[in-house]
Design a protein around this motif. Structure first.
Motif, PDB file in Angstrom:
ATOM      1  N   GLY A 137      79.572  32.930  34.467  1.00 13.99           N
ATOM      2  CA  GLY A 137      79.311  33.320  33.721  1.00 13.99           C
ATOM      3  C   GLY A 137      77.239  33.243  34.384  1.00 13.99           C
ATOM      4  O   GLY A 137      77.030  32.471  35.024  1.00 13.99           O
ATOM      5  N   ARG A 138      76.907  34.363  34.888  1.00 15.84           N
ATOM      6  CA  ARG A 138      75.620  34.335  35.583  1.00 15.84           C
ATOM      7  C   ARG A 138      74.183  33.512  34.850  1.00 15.84           C
ATOM      8  O   ARG A 138      73.843  33.721  36.368  1.00 15.84           O
ATOM      9  N   ALA A 139      74.124  32.710  33.778  1.00 12.40           N
ATOM     10  CA  ALA A 139      73.372  31.812  33.477  1.00 12.40           C
ATOM     11  C   ALA A 139      74.314  30.528  34.319  1.00 12.40           C
ATOM     12  O   ALA A 139      72.862  30.025  34.363  1.00 12.40           O
ATOM     13  N   GLY A 140      74.428  30.602  34.456  1.00  9.84           N
ATOM     14  CA  GLY A 140      75.613  28.953  34.949  1.00  9.84           C
ATOM     15  C   GLY A 140      74.883  28.694  36.214  1.00  9.84           C
ATOM     16  O   GLY A 140      74.895  27.483  36.379  1.00  9.84           O
ATOM     17  N   ASN A 141      74.408  29.738  37.283  1.00 10.78           N
ATOM     18  CA  ASN A 141      73.508  28.800  38.225  1.00 10.78           C
ATOM     19  C   ASN A 141      72.580  28.613  38.387  1.00 10.78           C
ATOM     20  O   ASN A 141      72.119  28.212  39.729  1.00 10.78           O
ATOM     21  N   PHE A 142      71.992  29.244  37.440  1.00  8.15           N
ATOM     22  CA  PHE A 142      70.448  28.870  37.738  1.00  8.15           C
ATOM     23  C   PHE A 142      69.817  28.061  36.479  1.00  8.15           C
ATOM     24  O   PHE A 142      68.902  28.289  35.684  1.00  8.15           O
ATOM     25  N   TRP A 153      79.428  40.025  45.122  1.00  7.34           N
ATOM     26  CA  TRP A 153      78.463  40.271  44.240  1.00  7.34           C
ATOM     27  C   TRP A 153      78.235  39.720  42.988  1.00  7.34           C
ATOM     28  O   TRP A 153      78.089  39.401  41.756  1.00  7.34           O
ATOM     29  N   GLU A 154      79.794  38.217  43.704  1.00  7.72           N
ATOM     30  CA  GLU A 154      79.529  37.391  42.325  1.00  7.72           C
ATOM     31  C   GLU A 154      77.606  36.211  42.438  1.00  7.72           C
ATOM     32  O   GLU A 154      77.844  35.724  41.755  1.00  7.72           O
ATOM     33  N   ARG A 155      77.106  36.380  43.575  1.00  8.47           N
ATOM     34  CA  ARG A 155      75.978  35.780  43.703  1.00  8.47           C
ATOM     35  C   ARG A 155      74.658  37.898  42.824  1.00  8.47           C
ATOM     36  O   ARG A 155      73.645  37.284  44.099  1.00  8.47           O
ATOM     37  N   GLU A 156      75.373  38.523  42.669  1.00  8.24           N
ATOM     38  CA  GLU A 156      74.454  39.520  42.574  1.00  8.24           C
ATOM     39  C   GLU A 156      72.830  39.212  41.745  1.00  8.24           C
ATOM     40  O   GLU A 156      73.563  38.268  40.802  1.00  8.24           O
ATOM     41  N   ILE A 157      71.697  39.219  41.595  1.00 15.88           N
ATOM     42  CA  ILE A 157      70.526  38.938  41.018  1.00 15.88           C
ATOM     43  C   ILE A 157      69.609  39.856  40.760  1.00 15.88           C
ATOM     44  O   ILE A 157      70.132  41.336  41.145  1.00 15.88           O
ATOM     45  N   ASN A 158      69.186  40.121  39.668  1.00 10.95           N
ATOM     46  CA  ASN A 158      68.307  41.223  39.272  1.00 10.95           C
ATOM     47  C   ASN A 158      67.259  40.599  38.380  1.00 10.95           C
ATOM     48  O   ASN A 158      67.216  39.053  37.698  1.00 10.95           O
ATOM     49  N   THR A 159      66.278  41.122  39.578  1.00 11.49           N
ATOM     50  CA  THR A 159      64.417  39.826  38.738  1.00 11.49           C
ATOM     51  C   THR A 159      64.617  40.142  36.941  1.00 11.49           C
ATOM     52  O   THR A 159      63.559  39.647  36.981  1.00 11.49           O
TER      53      THR A 159
END
Length: 841
Positions: free
Chosen positions: A539-544, A120-126
């Protein structure tokens, strides 16, 4: 185990333990395995028992692969932009952003109860701006390469959804979402030049060794619809002759009507030509059409019909002659009339066809309007049919022998076509042409809930890209987002969002107001899961973060997806779009491989007990939460995998869950039979033989998605173990490992109760010993079209699928079926496998 089996208690316990320990996150291993589900649209209705079928299957495979020593990536996310979410929100009078968040929360809660290995750490949402900034970035790279262009051509328009649609969004000429008959409407739109990749999309289906079903490959081939033919020039009126066999080539382009055909062998029988009602040449010819009002009336009626209505084979053919307009048949130099008919579509070929006696539609139309017909193809070796064809009593559409075709008489259709092309090409009246049924992808939607297209319109600079540093272009927060019938998105009315400064000249400019289709975010999402793992999840934004190059090494490691599971309904939409985007990313060196998905498996539907699809409309929906609460997640998982072949549709039967629960009760009781001697193995050789057979059977069947037969083998094993007074720890331990991918909670509990300190999923998958399996090997001869090409050593009694799978891996067999399709398989058990192949059409 002395205490009673209580799935509710042990399942909650182990789900909590797994989440806290991260037992599934074993990414540092040498071998990788990426298994992926087609991520769901989080609907308001939540999951029904049909949805988890594919999810459980990938989970079973992921668990076994981890036990086999692989670092397994098994993620989950949400395809949340587009019409479904927006329509749900409108119906329930709630903002789509809020609706999506609530629906995802429901889905995650339901999935959590079933016990999946998702990271779930890799969960994405378009719909996450940090996600769709990459969707926008990829679009911009396409635009910069000339693959995204603006068009004003007529497109499919849904009068109920109030948006444009791609051909892939239609089912039998109707909107796939609401069922409305679509209209044709000229609209400003952005289009992706997908046809530029048509040949590669076709070619790589065969050359990249994709482990996809032949039916899915064939659907893509048919949708792309590659055809080899010729564009032929028919001079229009004002023609001049040099002699009877050569036409003076007019200089003015308007003096030609260009026609695309795959049947140039019939051109000597051409007696009239037909234009699509939307053909651009019609406007230029208006001054010379003597019955213009009649023609315009027919065109108005035709363009209001859907493509489905216009091309329906059984409908009566209609048309109108353009009186005063004639063209010259370049093969015969005869003057022939020009007609308009609605069954000719402007988007296919050149929007014009030549008509003859060897096409049923042309034949029927000519009979109806008393247009002369000429026969030019004779059926081979069928005199009775030829007499009917010659008298124009029957339309012969097949290939045959040319007649009444001057110097080409006596040639076969196949031999004549290239010769006729060369003959006409020397007069500059024809050229070879490859055509595609697939069209470029209309990429604009006139709705609110989608990714904004990152372009800006400036009167001075033209269309300008939003700078990378300004991505993402976020959707504005609005109260009202209802679609309009104006052909514009609701975003067009938000002046504060639309009006911006031009990035180039700093003058006044406007944002693009159309949004992307719901398929945009899913065209690259399998890469996003990999990107999520690059940076620590702080943080979710940190990976993109830009640039794309920082992810190249990870893409090289994880991509392609090893196994991809989802429904067949995506064959000509999502799967085709994702392959197209991936090939573009390959071209710009963002990824290394040419294909995103190595192996594709399509699950069959689970329908309701009444045989219909589960739907609130029919009041036949069964909620998985209820099944888990009543029988336990493991029993639910076992039943879904045992109810029938994975790829076939089957009706739900709750009694089957009862049976699965009883089976697990048997497993639970086996713990009381464990021998106290920790080192002694079974003395019962029959059990030892059965155990090793089961190890092989379960491992091979999980690999090949034959879950029902794997569970059947486990049931046979458990029934045999039940009859033993004592079980060695090795046998008991091995049995739990084999069952663990299907029933993770009960096996983890029994594993711990047997004194094991580490999780069962950190153990090793058992290996079978061939010496302990008393079975004879058979030599099976492999033939291709009746000729021996290889031999295989297979276990006695191997089924057709197992033998065929091995045969297709043989290099010698591959050499003889390359570029061909398997038409039929003939298998005589333990003796011969004959692959009947034929050339692709």
């Amino acid at each position: 185990m002395k205490k009673a089996y209580n799935p509710k208690k042990i399942e909650a316990k182990w789900q909590k333990e797994w989440a806290e320990s991260g037992v599934y996150l074993q990414y540092g291993r040498k071998k990788k395995f990426y298994v992926l589900d087609m991520f769901p649209y989080p609907s308001g209705a939540g999951l029904h028992v049909g949805h988890p079928k594919g999810y459980i299957a990938t989970d079973v495979l992921a668990r076994m692969k981890q036990l086999q020593g692989y670092g397994v990536l098994h993620p989950m996310g949400w395809d949340a932009f587009g019409l479904p979410a927006e329509q749900f929100a409108l119906k329930n009078k709630v903002h789509p952003e809020k609706a999506v968040k609530e629906n995802i929360k429901t889905f995650k809660k339901q999935l959590g109860k079933i016990g999946f290995t998702y990271d779930w750490e890799r969960e994405i949402n378009t719909t996450d701006p940090e996600y769709y900034k990459w969707t926008q970035w990829i679009f911009l790279q396409m635009w910069k390469k000339g693959l995204a262009y603006e068009s004003h051509d007529p497109i499919n328009w849904c009068p109920k959804c109030l948006t444009g649609l791609a051909n892939e969004d239609l089912e039998n000429g109707r909107c796939e979402r609401c069922g409305s008959l679509v209209e044709k409407r000229p609209l400003r739109q952005w289009v992706l030049r997908m046809t530029k990749y048509a040949d590669r999309l076709l070619h790589d289906l065969d050359t990249e060794k994709l482990e996809w079903s032949e039916s899915i490959k064939e659907q893509q081939r048919n949708w792309i619809g590659r055809s080899e033919g010729a564009v032929v020039k028919f001079p229009i009126s004002n023609f001049q002759f040099l002699n009877k066999s050569k036409i003076q080539n007019p200089k003015s382009k308007i003096d030609f009507l260009e026609v695309y055909t795959t049947r140039l062998d019939t051109i000597f029988g051409c007696t009239y030509v037909i234009l699509a009602p939307e053909h651009p040449l019609l406007k230029n010819l208006e001054s010379r059409i003597s019955n213009l009002s009649e023609v315009k009336k027919y065109i108005r009626q035709a363009v209001g019909k859907s493509d489905l209505e216009r091309t329906e084979l059984n409908k009566e053919k209609t048309g109108v002659e353009l009186k005063g307009i004639y063209v010259i048949n370049p093969a015969t130099t005869e003057k022939i009339p020009v007609w308009v008919a609605d069954f000719v579509l402007v988007q296919y070929g050149t929007g014009a066809v030549f008509a003859d006696a060897h096409d049923k539609r042309d034949f029927d139309m000519a009979k109806k309007y008393s247009i002369p017909l000429k026969v030019s193809i004779k059926p081979a070796d069928n005199e009775e049919l030829w007499h009917k064809v010659e008298r124009l009593e029957e339309c012969f559409e097949g290939e045959g022998i040319l007649v009444h075709s001057t110097q080409f008489d006596g040639l076969t259709s196949a031999d004549a076509r290239p010769k006729i092309i060369d003959w006409l090409a020397k007069q500059n009246l024809a050229k070879k042409k490859v055509n595609y049924k697939m069209r470029d992808w209309p990429f604009s939607r006139q709705r609110y809930w989608g990714e904004p297209i990152p372009l800006i319109h400036c009167d001075k600079c033209g269309v300008v890209a939003v700078p990378e540093k300004d991505l993402p272009v976020k959707l504005p927060k609005v109260k009202s987002y209802e679609p309009t019938d104006t052909g514009e998105s609701p975003l067009a009315s938000i002046a504060s969002w639309v009006n911006v400064k031009c990035p180039k000249c700093k003058g006044s400019a406007q944002r693009e107001t159309n949004t992307m289709p719901q398929w945009a975010g899913s065209s690259w999402y399998y890469l996003a899961y990999v990107m999520r793992g690059i940076s620590p999840p702080a943080g979710r934004a940190g990976n993109f973060q830009f640039p794309i190059s920082k992810y190249k090494k990870a893409f090289d490691y994880w991509i392609p997806v090893d196994v991809y599971v989802g429904g067949t309904e995506h064959a000509t939409r999502h799967l085709l779009y994702a392959r197209f985007w991936h090939k573009f990313l390959y071209d710009i060196k963002a990824v290394s491989g040419k294909e995103p998905f190595k192996k594709l498996v399509n699950q069959g539907l689970i329908v309701a007990t009444d045989g219909r699809k589960m739907s609130k409309r029919w009041n036949n929906v069964i909620n998985p939460d209820d099944m888990v609460a009543q029988f336990g997640a493991d029993a639910f998982r076992i039943y879904e995998m045992f109810m029938g072949p994975f790829t076939q549709s089957i009706a739900w039967n709750t009694a089957g869950v009862v049976g699965a629960r009883r089976f697990l009760e048997k497993v639970w009781k086996l713990g009381s039979r464990i021998s106290t001697n920790k080192t002694t193995n079974d003395t019962n050789k029959n059990i030892e033989i059965l155990l090793h057979k089961t190890i092989r059977k379960v491992g091979e069947d999980i690999e090949n998605f034959k879950f029902n037969t794997a569970i059947s083998a486990l049931m046979i094993l458990v029934n045999a173990l039940e009859k033993e007074d004592h079980l060695s720890r090795i046998t008991y331990r091995t049995s739990l490992l084999l069952l663990s991918p299907f029933a993770p909670h009960i096996t983890e509990e029994l594993w711990a109760a047997a004194g094991e300190k580490k999780s069962i999923f950190l153990a090793q998958w058992p290996k079978w010993d061939a010496k302990k399996i008393i079975e004879e090997m058979k030599t099976i001869v492999v033939q291709v079209n009746g000729k021996v090409r290889a031999t295989l050593q297979m276990v006695t009694g191997s089924d057709e699928e197992a033998v065929k799978s091995q045969a297709l891996k043989d290099i010698k067999v591959q050499a003889h079926i390359a570029g061909k399709e398997i038409h039929k398989v003939i298998y005589i058990q333990d003796k011969i496998l004959n692959l009947v192949v034929r050339e692709r059409v």
